[in-house]
Design a protein around this motif. Structure first.
Motif, PDB file in Angstrom:
ATOM      1  N   ALA A 265       0.804  -1.228   0.000  1.00 47.94           N
ATOM      2  CA  ALA A 265       0.000   0.000   0.000  1.00 47.94           C
ATOM      3  C   ALA A 265       0.833   1.271   0.000  1.00 47.94           C
ATOM      4  O   ALA A 265       0.333   2.344  -0.342  1.00 47.94           O
ATOM      5  N   ALA A 266       2.101   1.166   0.391  1.00 52.71           N
ATOM      6  CA  ALA A 266       2.930   2.365   0.523  1.00 52.71           C
ATOM      7  C   ALA A 266       3.183   3.016  -0.827  1.00 52.71           C
ATOM      8  O   ALA A 266       3.637   2.368  -1.774  1.00 52.71           O
ATOM      9  N   GLN A 267       2.882   4.300  -0.907  1.00 55.66           N
ATOM     10  CA  GLN A 267       3.106   5.075  -2.117  1.00 55.66           C
ATOM     11  C   GLN A 267       4.448   5.806  -2.031  1.00 55.66           C
ATOM     12  O   GLN A 267       5.025   5.934  -0.949  1.00 55.66           O
ATOM     13  N   PRO A 268       4.976   6.286  -3.164  1.00 54.52           N
ATOM     14  CA  PRO A 268       6.261   6.992  -3.135  1.00 54.52           C
ATOM     15  C   PRO A 268       6.317   8.077  -2.055  1.00 54.52           C
ATOM     16  O   PRO A 268       5.360   8.840  -1.873  1.00 54.52           O
ATOM     17  N   GLY A 269       7.430   8.091  -1.330  1.00 60.11           N
ATOM     18  CA  GLY A 269       7.629   9.077  -0.280  1.00 60.11           C
ATOM     19  C   GLY A 269       7.180   8.632   1.093  1.00 60.11           C
ATOM     20  O   GLY A 269       7.412   9.339   2.078  1.00 60.11           O
ATOM     21  N   ALA A 270       6.547   7.465   1.188  1.00 59.18           N
ATOM     22  CA  ALA A 270       6.015   7.009   2.479  1.00 59.18           C
ATOM     23  C   ALA A 270       7.139   6.545   3.398  1.00 59.18           C
ATOM     24  O   ALA A 270       8.212   6.134   2.964  1.00 59.18           O
ATOM     25  N   VAL A 271       6.853   6.608   4.699  1.00 63.15           N
ATOM     26  CA  VAL A 271       7.741   6.109   5.739  1.00 63.15           C
ATOM     27  C   VAL A 271       7.115   4.850   6.326  1.00 63.15           C
ATOM     28  O   VAL A 271       5.934   4.858   6.704  1.00 63.15           O
ATOM     29  N   ILE A 272       7.883   3.783   6.396  1.00 63.23           N
ATOM     30  CA  ILE A 272       7.394   2.510   6.920  1.00 63.23           C
ATOM     31  C   ILE A 272       8.175   2.194   8.191  1.00 63.23           C
ATOM     32  O   ILE A 272       9.408   2.135   8.179  1.00 63.23           O
ATOM     33  N   VAL A 273       7.441   1.995   9.298  1.00 58.70           N
ATOM     34  CA  VAL A 273       8.071   1.726  10.591  1.00 58.70           C
ATOM     35  C   VAL A 273       7.643   0.334  11.057  1.00 58.70           C
ATOM     36  O   VAL A 273       6.535   0.162  11.564  1.00 58.70           O
ATOM     37  N   PRO A 274       8.492  -0.683  10.887  1.00 62.98           N
ATOM     38  CA  PRO A 274       8.146  -2.027  11.378  1.00 62.98           C
ATOM     39  C   PRO A 274       8.428  -2.131  12.874  1.00 62.98           C
ATOM     40  O   PRO A 274       9.520  -2.512  13.292  1.00 62.98           O
ATOM     41  N   VAL A 275       7.424  -1.812  13.681  1.00 62.96           N
ATOM     42  CA  VAL A 275       7.576  -1.845  15.134  1.00 62.96           C
ATOM     43  C   VAL A 275       7.562  -3.279  15.644  1.00 62.96           C
ATOM     44  O   VAL A 275       8.362  -3.668  16.494  1.00 62.96           O
ATOM     45  N   GLY A 276       6.637  -4.072  15.143  1.00 60.12           N
ATOM     46  CA  GLY A 276       6.573  -5.481  15.523  1.00 60.12           C
ATOM     47  C   GLY A 276       7.700  -6.261  14.873  1.00 60.12           C
ATOM     48  O   GLY A 276       8.025  -6.042  13.698  1.00 60.12           O
ATOM     49  N   LEU A 277       8.308  -7.157  15.631  1.00 57.63           N
ATOM     50  CA  LEU A 277       9.436  -7.930  15.120  1.00 57.63           C
ATOM     51  C   LEU A 277       8.946  -9.078  14.245  1.00 57.63           C
ATOM     52  O   LEU A 277       8.090  -9.877  14.648  1.00 57.63           O
ATOM     53  N   GLN A 278       9.483  -9.165  13.038  1.00 61.55           N
ATOM     54  CA  GLN A 278       9.179 -10.280  12.151  1.00 61.55           C
ATOM     55  C   GLN A 278       9.891 -11.541  12.651  1.00 61.55           C
ATOM     56  O   GLN A 278      11.049 -11.493  13.062  1.00 61.55           O
ATOM     57  N   VAL A 297      12.197   2.736   8.567  1.00 61.98           N
ATOM     58  CA  VAL A 297      12.708   3.293   9.819  1.00 61.98           C
ATOM     59  C   VAL A 297      12.671   2.240  10.914  1.00 61.98           C
ATOM     60  O   VAL A 297      11.594   1.716  11.249  1.00 61.98           O
ATOM     61  N   GLY A 298      13.821   1.925  11.471  1.00 60.61           N
ATOM     62  CA  GLY A 298      13.871   1.050  12.631  1.00 60.61           C
ATOM     63  C   GLY A 298      13.587   1.826  13.908  1.00 60.61           C
ATOM     64  O   GLY A 298      13.795   3.041  13.974  1.00 60.61           O
ATOM     65  N   THR A 299      13.110   1.125  14.905  1.00 65.32           N
ATOM     66  CA  THR A 299      12.856   1.764  16.202  1.00 65.32           C
ATOM     67  C   THR A 299      13.002   0.713  17.288  1.00 65.32           C
ATOM     68  O   THR A 299      12.534  -0.420  17.138  1.00 65.32           O
ATOM     69  N   VAL A 300      13.683   1.083  18.360  1.00 61.76           N
ATOM     70  CA  VAL A 300      13.879   0.132  19.460  1.00 61.76           C
ATOM     71  C   VAL A 300      13.900   0.894  20.781  1.00 61.76           C
ATOM     72  O   VAL A 300      14.493   1.976  20.888  1.00 61.76           O
ATOM     73  N   ALA A 301      13.197   0.369  21.761  1.00 61.53           N
ATOM     74  CA  ALA A 301      13.181   0.929  23.117  1.00 61.53           C
ATOM     75  C   ALA A 301      12.832   2.420  23.077  1.00 61.53           C
ATOM     76  O   ALA A 301      11.910   2.830  22.370  1.00 61.53           O
ATOM     77  N   HIS A 302      13.565   3.243  23.814  1.00 65.17           N
ATOM     78  CA  HIS A 302      13.289   4.671  23.890  1.00 65.17           C
ATOM     79  C   HIS A 302      14.544   5.379  24.379  1.00 65.17           C
ATOM     80  O   HIS A 302      15.490   4.745  24.856  1.00 65.17           O
ATOM     81  N   VAL A 303      14.534   6.700  24.238  1.00 63.52           N
ATOM     82  CA  VAL A 303      15.597   7.540  24.795  1.00 63.52           C
ATOM     83  C   VAL A 303      15.047   8.167  26.071  1.00 63.52           C
ATOM     84  O   VAL A 303      14.109   8.964  26.026  1.00 63.52           O
ATOM     85  N   PHE A 304      15.595   7.776  27.197  1.00 65.10           N
ATOM     86  CA  PHE A 304      15.037   8.171  28.492  1.00 65.10           C
ATOM     87  C   PHE A 304      14.822   9.674  28.588  1.00 65.10           C
ATOM     88  O   PHE A 304      13.735  10.136  28.947  1.00 65.10           O
ATOM     89  N   ARG A 305      15.821  10.456  28.267  1.00 66.91           N
ATOM     90  CA  ARG A 305      15.769  11.903  28.473  1.00 66.91           C
ATOM     91  C   ARG A 305      14.639  12.564  27.700  1.00 66.91           C
ATOM     92  O   ARG A 305      13.992  13.506  28.196  1.00 66.91           O
ATOM     93  N   ASN A 306      14.364  12.065  26.489  1.00 69.20           N
ATOM     94  CA  ASN A 306      13.353  12.680  25.642  1.00 69.20           C
ATOM     95  C   ASN A 306      11.976  12.042  25.766  1.00 69.20           C
ATOM     96  O   ASN A 306      10.952  12.737  25.740  1.00 69.20           O
ATOM     97  N   ASP A 307      11.953  10.722  25.870  1.00 69.53           N
ATOM     98  CA  ASP A 307      10.697   9.998  25.681  1.00 69.53           C
ATOM     99  C   ASP A 307       9.927   9.722  26.964  1.00 69.53           C
ATOM    100  O   ASP A 307       8.690   9.698  26.953  1.00 69.53           O
ATOM    101  N   ILE A 308      10.622   9.506  28.077  1.00 68.71           N
ATOM    102  CA  ILE A 308       9.905   9.242  29.330  1.00 68.71           C
ATOM    103  C   ILE A 308       9.094  10.454  29.785  1.00 68.71           C
ATOM    104  O   ILE A 308       7.902  10.316  30.135  1.00 68.71           O
ATOM    105  N   PRO A 309       9.636  11.677  29.802  1.00 70.74           N
ATOM    106  CA  PRO A 309       8.812  12.816  30.208  1.00 70.74           C
ATOM    107  C   PRO A 309       7.574  13.009  29.333  1.00 70.74           C
ATOM    108  O   PRO A 309       6.483  13.320  29.838  1.00 70.74           O
ATOM    109  N   GLU A 310       7.721  12.819  28.018  1.00 69.99           N
ATOM    110  CA  GLU A 310       6.563  12.950  27.131  1.00 69.99           C
ATOM    111  C   GLU A 310       5.560  11.831  27.388  1.00 69.99           C
ATOM    112  O   GLU A 310       4.337  12.062  27.356  1.00 69.99           O
ATOM    113  N   ALA A 311       6.033  10.630  27.664  1.00 68.96           N
ATOM    114  CA  ALA A 311       5.128   9.528  27.982  1.00 68.96           C
ATOM    115  C   ALA A 311       4.315   9.833  29.226  1.00 68.96           C
ATOM    116  O   ALA A 311       3.090   9.600  29.262  1.00 68.96           O
ATOM    117  N   VAL A 312       4.952  10.365  30.245  1.00 65.52           N
ATOM    118  CA  VAL A 312       4.251  10.703  31.478  1.00 65.52           C
ATOM    119  C   VAL A 312       3.236  11.815  31.213  1.00 65.52           C
ATOM    120  O   VAL A 312       2.108  11.797  31.743  1.00 65.52           O
TER     121      VAL A 312
END
Length: 373
Positions: A265-278, A297-312
Motif C-alpha cells: 500500500a505504501a506510495q512513493p515518499g512514504a515512511v514505513i516503521v516495522p515496530v513489531g518484530l518479524q 525506519v527502525g525503532t527500538v526501546a526509547h531515549v530516556f531523556r526525551n521519551d519518558i517525560p513525554e510519555a508521562v
C-alpha cells in the motif's frame, strides 16, 4: 547506602525469578543494596511486557545464557513505578519520592550515547532482561534512569505504563509524523494501543487496523480517526475508499501478512516503521525503495531523556479525561504472574491490553487510575 526514613526495609523480598523457558518461580531473595549512583526502589506497580512473556514461553532470548540455554536466575520486569527507599553514594533524589524508570542502561560515553541515542549504546542492557528487574518488591536502578513524578497526582497503576508509552513515543518520533498527515497503525495490541494514542496526539489523522473488534473500539477511544477490521481485502483498496494518503505506516502486529499489506500500500515518499518484530527473514524489493524514495525506519526501546517525560505527560492528559481502565483494569499479585499474566499474554488470550502486578498484595485487585491531585 542511606536508609529510608519512610519504611523500615526488610532483609528479604518476594521476587519472580526466571530460570528458563516456562520456569518462573516466586522466591524469597535478599533485598539488594544500591551501589554508587544507584537507588533502591520499593516497587509499587509493574507491567508485564510481551518481551517477558516471550522469555517465559520461548526463551532464553534476551536473557543471558550459555550455548546450552542455561541461564543465571534473573528477576524479570522492566516496566515499573515505585518509591525511593534508599540511596547509594552520590545520589540526591529525595527518599520517599515516586519515580518511574526507563530500565535501559547506557554507558554515556560511546558514539551513540554522545549523539543522544542512548537506546543504541554499544553496551546497552536492561533491568529485567540482563540485570535483575522489578517483578519483585524491591529493585536497584541507576539514578540517571529514574524520573521523579511525585508532584503529578497520578496513581502508581497509571505510572507503571510510562515505559511502554515511551516506546510508542520513540517510534512516533522516529517516523517524523506530524499534524496534518495521515498515518496507518496495523495491530492495536500492547504497544499498538499506546502508539495509536501517541500518533493521534500529534494531530495526524490515524487509521487503525486489527482483527479484534474490541481493540478497534479501543483505538477509537485512544484517538484513531477511523478503524477497519483486518481482512483479506487489500489495504490499498481500504485507503482509497476512506480517502487516506498515508505518509507513515506503523506495522505493529509483527505478522508477515501485516507487513506485506503495508509494503503493497505504501506510495512513493512514504515512511514505513516495522515496530513489531518479524519472526522470519524476508526479501525486500530495494529497487522500489530507491525509485519511490520509500523510507524504512527502525525503532527500538526509547531515549530516556526525551521519551519518558513525554510519555508521562500523555498518561496524565488522558488520566484527567477518559482514564486508563480500558488499557489496564486488573492488578495481579506476584503469585498469579505466570497463570494469569505471562501465559495468557504468550498465547494471545489476555483480557487486558496491559497487565499490571502489585508485588505487595495477596489477591488481584481493580486497577486504580484516579488522579490524586
Amino acid at each position: 547506602m542511606v536508609d529510608t526514613t519512610v519504611d523500615a526495609i526488610a532483609t528479604t523480598m518476594s521476587a519472580a525469578v526466571y530460570h528458563g523457558p516456562r520456569d518462573v518461580r516466586l522466591e524469597q531473595r535478599a533485598v539488594p543494596a544500591p551501589g554508587p549512583g544507584e537507588v533502591l526502589v520499593r516497587v509499587t506497580a509493574a507491567g508485564i511486557c510481551g518481551t517477558d512473556s516471550a522469555e517465559w514461553a520461548h526463551g532464553p532470548l534476551l536473557v543471558p545464557h550459555d550455548e546450552s540455554g542455561l541461564v543465571e536466575p534473573l528477576v524479570l520486569g522492566h516496566e515499573f513505578v515505585g518509591t525511593v527507599a534508599a540511596l547509594g553514594d552520590g545520589v540526591e533524589l529525595p527518599v520517599g519520592s515516586t519515580v518511574v524508570c526507563g530500565a535501559g542502561i547506557s554507558c554515556g560515553t560511546c558514539v551513540m550515547c554522545r549523539a543522544g541515542r542512548t537506546n543504541l549504546c554499544r553496551s546497552y542492557h536492561s533491568l529485567g532482561l540482563q540485570d535483575d528487574g522489578a517483578l519483585a518488591q524491591y529493585v536497584v536502578a541507576p539514578a540517571e534512569i529514574l524520573y521523579d513524578v511525585s508532584d503529578l497526582g497520578l496513581s502508581d497503576d497509571t505510572l507503571a505504563m510510562a515505559q511502554p508509552m515511551a516506546v510508542a513515543v520513540h517510534a512516533v518520533r522516529r517516523s517524523g509524523l506530524h499534524a496534518g498527515q495521515d498515518a496507518v497503525v496495523v495491530g492495536v495490541g500492547g504497544i499498538g494501543a499506546f502508539l495509536t494514542h501517541v500518533a493521534a496526539s500529534t494531530g495526524a489523522r490515524v487509521l487503525a487496523l486489527d482483527l479484534d473488534p474490541d481493540r478497534l473500539d479501543l483505538a477509537t477511544r485512544l484517538g484513531a480517526t477511523d478503524t477497519v477490521q483486518a481482512s483479506d481485502r487489500p489495504l490499498v483498496e481500504i485507503l482509497a475508499e476512506l480517502g487516506y494518503e498515508p505518509e507513515v505506516f506503523f506495522e505493529v502486529s509483527g505478522s508477515r501478512r501485516g507487513l506485506d499489506s503495508v509494503l503493497a500500500a505504501a506510495q512513493p515518499g512514504a515512511v514505513i516503521v516495522p515496530v513489531g518484530l518479524q519472526k522470519l527473514p524476508l526479501e525486500l524489493d530495494l529497487s522500489r525503495f530507491t525509485l519511490g524514495e520509500l523510507t524504512l525506519v527502525g525503532t527500538v526501546a526509547h531515549v530516556f531523556r526525551n521519551d519518558i517525560p513525554e510519555a508521562v505527560r500523555l498518561l496524565a492528559a488522558r488520566a484527567a479525561t477518559d482514564g486508563w481502565d480500558d488499557i489496564a483494569s486488573l492488578v495481579l499479585p506476584l503469585r498469579d504472574l505466570v497463570q494469569e499474566g505471562l501465559e495468557p499474554l504468550a498465547d494471545g488470550s489476555s483480557p487486558q491490553i496491559k497487565t499490571l502486578v502489585d508485588p505487595w498484595i495477596d489477591r488481584a485487585r481493580p486497577a486504580d487510575h484516579a488522579l490524586t491531585a
